[in-house]
Design an enzyme around this catalytic site. Sequence first.
Site, PDB file in Angstrom:
ATOM      1  N   ASN A 422       0.844  -1.230  -0.091  1.00 32.56           N
ATOM      2  CA  ASN A 422       0.036  -0.036   0.138  1.00 32.56           C
ATOM      3  C   ASN A 422       0.941   1.435  -0.066  1.00 32.56           C
ATOM      4  O   ASN A 422       0.940   1.817  -0.851  1.00 32.56           O
ATOM      5  CB  ASN A 422      -0.997  -0.020   1.298  1.00 32.56           C
ATOM      6  CG  ASN A 422      -2.057   0.947   0.915  1.00 32.56           C
ATOM      7  OD1 ASN A 422      -2.062   1.930   0.318  1.00 32.56           O
ATOM      8  ND2 ASN A 422      -3.485   0.630   1.590  1.00 32.56           N
ATOM      9  N   ASP A 423       1.599   1.422   1.018  1.00 34.86           N
ATOM     10  CA  ASP A 423       2.183   2.571   1.179  1.00 34.86           C
ATOM     11  C   ASP A 423       3.468   2.828   0.171  1.00 34.86           C
ATOM     12  O   ASP A 423       3.690   3.931  -0.407  1.00 34.86           O
ATOM     13  CB  ASP A 423       2.891   2.851   2.485  1.00 34.86           C
ATOM     14  CG  ASP A 423       1.942   2.883   3.750  1.00 34.86           C
ATOM     15  OD1 ASP A 423       0.789   3.625   3.523  1.00 34.86           O
ATOM     16  OD2 ASP A 423       2.038   2.161   4.591  1.00 34.86           O
ATOM     17  N   VAL A 424       3.968   1.807  -0.410  1.00 38.26           N
ATOM     18  CA  VAL A 424       5.230   1.651  -1.306  1.00 38.26           C
ATOM     19  C   VAL A 424       4.462   2.208  -2.575  1.00 38.26           C
ATOM     20  O   VAL A 424       5.289   2.257  -3.493  1.00 38.26           O
ATOM     21  CB  VAL A 424       5.993   0.494  -1.218  1.00 38.26           C
ATOM     22  CG1 VAL A 424       6.277   0.364   0.176  1.00 38.26           C
ATOM     23  CG2 VAL A 424       5.016  -0.661  -1.490  1.00 38.26           C
ATOM     24  N   ALA A 464       0.955   3.313   7.345  1.00 39.05           N
ATOM     25  CA  ALA A 464       1.529   4.616   7.849  1.00 39.05           C
ATOM     26  C   ALA A 464      -0.015   5.586   8.054  1.00 39.05           C
ATOM     27  O   ALA A 464       0.277   6.563   8.356  1.00 39.05           O
ATOM     28  CB  ALA A 464       2.368   5.232   6.521  1.00 39.05           C
TER      29      ALA A 464
END
Length: 495
Positions: A422-424, A464
């Site tokens: 997700n965050d990456v 995050a």
Amino acid sequence: MEGLAQNPWAALAYLVAGVCFILALRGLSSPTSSQRGNRFGMIGMTIAVVTTLVTHLPGKSTTFAAPGSDPYSNDAWASMFKLDGATTIEILVAIGIGAAIGIVTARRIAMTAMPQLVAAFHSLVGLAAVLVAGAAFLNPGAFGIAEAGQIFTQSRIEMGLGVAIGAITFSGSVIAFLKLNGNVGGKPILLPGRHIINLAVLAGILGLVGYFTQDQAPWVFWTITGLSFAIGFLLIIPIGGADMPVVVSMLNSYSGWAAAAMGFTLHNTAMIITGALVGSSGAILSYIMCRAMNRSFISVIAGGFGGDAGGGAGEAKEQRPWKRGSAEDAAFLMQQAEQVIIIPGYGMAVAQAQHVLREMADKLKEHGVRVKYAIHPVAGRMPGHMNVLLAEANVPYDEVFELEDINSEFAQTDVAFIIGANDVVNPAAKTDKSSPIYGMPVFDVNKAKTVLFIKRSMGGVGYAGVDNDVFYQDNTMMLLSDAKKMVEEIVKSLG
């Protein structure tokens, strides 16, 4: 250190062990040579442990040969093995118990639990350093670091630094384990005035270590130990889950320096070499992790990444239109593609979907599709987490690429297949200056012709705590399901 200096065979054995450790680190730098690196590490540790046992066990002098005698004579060589029988049995039993625990743990531990296992191992290294330092302080004569009851100044410095770093490593690793294991939420716990408190405690530890060189009173040593346990807790508890890869590598570095400091106290060359290698490599890895997130090491220690919502427990901030797809839709789109890039994340690890993912890739290759894997440096919960999982599934090494090597290919890619990440892949890292992940290098999946995004539900956000615009793009199809179950269905649809 006199005894060791007079033992040329022990010095040579430690040198060989040190070379093996260097070769181990070199081997572990690449998936293709990692198994060889592990073997070198095991050989080196075996040499170091056996050498330490035969040269330091009670029942014999640690001096290899009497002054003026031939250190290479048969009598001198045989004296190495004149050990106290009872003590030898006790130590061998302890080694056997530890080995049994290690073997059982290694065989039973799930790959998804590797990050918390690594954190647990770091805590044991830190605790060992504390116990060794405590034993040396209580009985310095047995360690050869005192004269007339007074501990040598250099030994006080070594003990003070060793117990401090060891205690910080232990308590910090325990908190990291609890966060990674889900016992403590991934959301940062921000204490009021934490920076002032941390700086004051660190200054107190350093000041007491300096004072310890002048006064070896017990209250000084044990106060250093207590404050160090406290600062380890205070340093890690405010760090968010998204920073866990950096925390793991940082604690790895701490454990190495603690071992090196105790190596000086024990007059053990192998511990000094090994600790320095682990400490320096961990520090370098921490720097690489920080650079991968465009964050400074100080900002990680300060904590607070993902402070609005951490640990994957946050909710999407708004409801926007999005498209839902099925396994059949995904199979059809990928069958028609020329190239598919797979981006794995922690969700793949949780679902243990790496084996069926490789099966899906094999099916696609049978249909003439070119398949590649894109690995972000901080994907997962520890450095190299995704690489380990893919290696376990026997994914060919030449199909796995790092961010900087593959990011430019998304614009020419038909399908970006995101499984549990997700965050990456969040473009907010490039577009939203108010985002806590702004500046972190991410994959440009939004440039692919089609994005297939496997996610359990639309309600949650990344670790995050940041909503992802990729969910709502016109070229994105959301595949809402358990990762392993969805990929299994895709494999069936591929035929």
